[in-house]
Design a protein around this motif. Structure first.
Motif, short mmCIF file in Angstrom:
data_model
loop_
_atom_site.label_atom_id
_atom_site.label_comp_id
_atom_site.label_asym_id
_atom_site.label_seq_id
_atom_site.Cartn_x
_atom_site.Cartn_y
_atom_site.Cartn_z
N GLU A 236 -1.29 7.93 -16.18
CA GLU A 236 -2.56 7.88 -16.90
C GLU A 236 -3.56 8.94 -16.43
O GLU A 236 -4.29 9.53 -17.22
N THR A 237 -3.59 9.18 -15.11
CA THR A 237 -4.67 10.01 -14.54
C THR A 237 -4.19 11.27 -13.84
O THR A 237 -5.00 12.17 -13.57
N GLY A 238 -2.89 11.33 -13.50
CA GLY A 238 -2.39 12.46 -12.72
C GLY A 238 -2.72 12.35 -11.24
O GLY A 238 -2.40 13.25 -10.45
N LYS A 239 -3.33 11.24 -10.84
CA LYS A 239 -3.68 11.05 -9.43
C LYS A 239 -2.72 10.06 -8.77
O LYS A 239 -2.39 9.02 -9.35
N ASN A 240 -2.31 10.39 -7.56
CA ASN A 240 -1.37 9.55 -6.83
C ASN A 240 -2.12 8.65 -5.87
O ASN A 240 -2.79 9.13 -4.95
N LEU A 241 -2.03 7.35 -6.09
CA LEU A 241 -2.73 6.39 -5.24
C LEU A 241 -2.01 6.25 -3.90
O LEU A 241 -0.79 6.45 -3.81
N PRO A 242 -2.72 5.89 -2.84
CA PRO A 242 -2.09 5.75 -1.52
C PRO A 242 -1.15 4.55 -1.45
O PRO A 242 -1.26 3.61 -2.23
N GLU A 243 -0.22 4.62 -0.49
CA GLU A 243 0.67 3.49 -0.23
C GLU A 243 -0.13 2.33 0.36
O GLU A 243 -1.17 2.55 1.00
N PRO A 244 0.31 1.09 0.17
CA PRO A 244 -0.40 -0.06 0.76
C PRO A 244 -0.23 -0.09 2.27
O PRO A 244 0.74 0.47 2.81
N ASP A 245 -1.14 -0.78 2.96
CA ASP A 245 -0.95 -0.95 4.41
C ASP A 245 -0.01 -2.14 4.66
O ASP A 245 0.36 -2.86 3.74
N TYR A 246 0.34 -2.32 5.93
CA TYR A 246 1.32 -3.36 6.29
C TYR A 246 0.85 -4.75 5.88
O TYR A 246 1.61 -5.57 5.39
N ARG A 247 -0.45 -5.03 6.08
CA ARG A 247 -0.97 -6.36 5.78
C ARG A 247 -0.86 -6.66 4.29
O ARG A 247 -0.46 -7.76 3.90
N GLU A 248 -1.19 -5.69 3.47
CA GLU A 248 -1.09 -5.90 2.02
C GLU A 248 0.35 -6.16 1.61
O GLU A 248 0.63 -7.02 0.77
N LYS A 249 1.29 -5.43 2.22
CA LYS A 249 2.70 -5.65 1.91
C LYS A 249 3.14 -7.07 2.26
O LYS A 249 3.85 -7.72 1.50
N MET A 250 2.69 -7.55 3.43
CA MET A 250 3.08 -8.91 3.85
C MET A 250 2.44 -9.97 2.95
O MET A 250 3.06 -10.99 2.64
N PHE A 310 4.27 -9.74 13.13
CA PHE A 310 4.67 -8.34 13.16
C PHE A 310 3.50 -7.43 12.79
O PHE A 310 3.25 -6.41 13.45
N VAL A 311 2.76 -7.81 11.76
CA VAL A 311 1.61 -7.03 11.33
C VAL A 311 0.57 -6.94 12.45
O VAL A 311 0.01 -5.85 12.73
N GLU A 312 0.31 -8.07 13.11
CA GLU A 312 -0.68 -8.08 14.19
C GLU A 312 -0.22 -7.21 15.37
O GLU A 312 -1.04 -6.52 16.00
N GLN A 313 1.07 -7.25 15.66
CA GLN A 313 1.60 -6.42 16.74
C GLN A 313 1.43 -4.93 16.43
O GLN A 313 1.04 -4.14 17.29
N GLN A 314 1.72 -4.57 15.20
CA GLN A 314 1.58 -3.16 14.79
C GLN A 314 0.11 -2.72 14.85
O GLN A 314 -0.21 -1.61 15.27
N LYS A 315 -0.77 -3.64 14.45
CA LYS A 315 -2.20 -3.34 14.47
C LYS A 315 -2.68 -3.14 15.92
O LYS A 315 -3.44 -2.19 16.23
N ALA A 316 -2.22 -4.00 16.83
CA ALA A 316 -2.60 -3.90 18.22
C ALA A 316 -2.10 -2.59 18.83
O ALA A 316 -2.82 -1.95 19.61
N LYS A 317 -0.88 -2.21 18.50
CA LYS A 317 -0.31 -0.96 19.03
C LYS A 317 -1.12 0.24 18.53
O LYS A 317 -1.40 1.17 19.28
#
Length: 323
Positions: A236-250, A310-317
């Protein structure tokens, strides 16, 4: 369809739980996993459950397969009159031996005359539009994609989806978009291209090079419904949106699981969800060890806890590195 993005009918994946997520992530059309014509007529409980359509998923295509004209027509009548699907799709692409041995799926690709006969009988028997999903051919020596698509059109088919691989290729090698382009140029009904659409840019390139009316996304959407949303927006726009973060995926993974639990019960749903969770975490650092934990889980709350830990561990790291 409100856009050109279609979720492919993947066996063992495209149940209402995943299809609804795909719809919420913007897919213009979602396709249900294939159901055997004979199983429908024999009133197999599991197969009849696969005909369920949530109104929120629409427009939706229900796919059937079979090798016998009479049973295919009767099954199509059931889908036509007893479900709220919008489209009846006939599978001519499944490469699995247990399907092709029954003269079904990709076996049809060897005989345009059979395609014409079978599709025309189904079209005459139902009110809903009939579409076909096929591969480009059986093997490199038997590529009849153009003849087969013309047969679908002559028989009254409303659209055709073409996967740019042969049956022999299975899911290996590279999809041939040039064949898809030849099909598009040979027929006037809509053509949906399928195969190697791994990014929003791929979808745009397929539309531009093959001239297709829509793009069908399969494996790239496994554990990644953002691929559907990002593709819709990119077209629709030609713009590429960013990938989601880990929390959104979970969060979406657990929403997917909860819908599966509501659909199939906790024991079955959690077992099924293991493969989906592995797809959701694909590419994340530490995913291999996490998969081992996921594969031992039998309870919904256990799986949710493992994913969020897992998400919290990645965030802490990440925070430790930043400091």
């Amino acid at each position: 369809m409100k856009n050109q993005v279609v979720l492919a009918p993947m066996a063992g994946v495209c149940n209402p739980a995943f299809r609804l997520i795909a719809k919420e992530f913007g897919a213009g059309l979602v396709c249900a996993e294939m159901v055997s014509d004979k199983a429908i007529l024999h009133k197999n409980e599991k197969s009849l459950q696969m005909l369920y359509v949530d109104e929120r998923e629409k427009p939706l295509s229900l796919q059937i397969f079979g090798g016998d004209k009479d049973t295919l027509v009767e099954a199509a009548k059931v889908v036509d009159k007893q479900t709220n699907a919008d489209i009846i799709d006939i599978n001519m692409g499944c490469p699995v031996p247990k399907i092709t041995r029954c003269d079904a799926g990709a076996r049809w690709l060897l005989d345009p005359n059979k395609i014409y006969e079978m599709v025309s009988y189904v079209v005459d028997a139902v009110d809903k539009p009939v579409t076909v999903k096929m591969r480009m051919g059986w093997d490199e020596d038997h590529i009849y994609a153009v003849d087969n698509a013309r047969a679908v059109e002559r028989a009254g088919g409303s659209a055709v989806s073409v996967h740019g691989r042969t049956r022999v290729q299975m899911y290996e090698g590279t999809a041939n978009w040039e064949i898809i382009k030849e099909v598009k140029e040979a027929v006037t009904i809509p053509v949906i291209g399928n195969g190697d659409v791994k990014s929003p840019e791929d979808a745009k390139r397929m539309i531009d090079t093959a001239g297709v009316d829509g793009v069908m996304i399969g494996r790239a959407a496994l554990g990644n419904p953002w691929m559907l949303y990002r593709t819709v927006r990119y077209l629709e726009t030609g713009k590429n949106l960013p990938e989601p973060d880990y929390r959104e995926k979970m969060d979406v993974c657990i929403l997917h699981m909860d819908r599966l639990v509501a659909l199939k019960g906790e024991a079955v749903a959690v077992r099924e969800m293991r493969k989906h969770a592995a797809w959701y975490i694909k590419g994340m650092k530490g995913a291999a060890k996490l998969r081992d934990k996921i594969n031992a889980v039998t309870k919904r709350d256990e799986l949710a806890a493992i994913l969020y830990d897992f998400v919290e561990q990645q965030k802490a790291k990440a925070e430790a590195v930043a400091n």
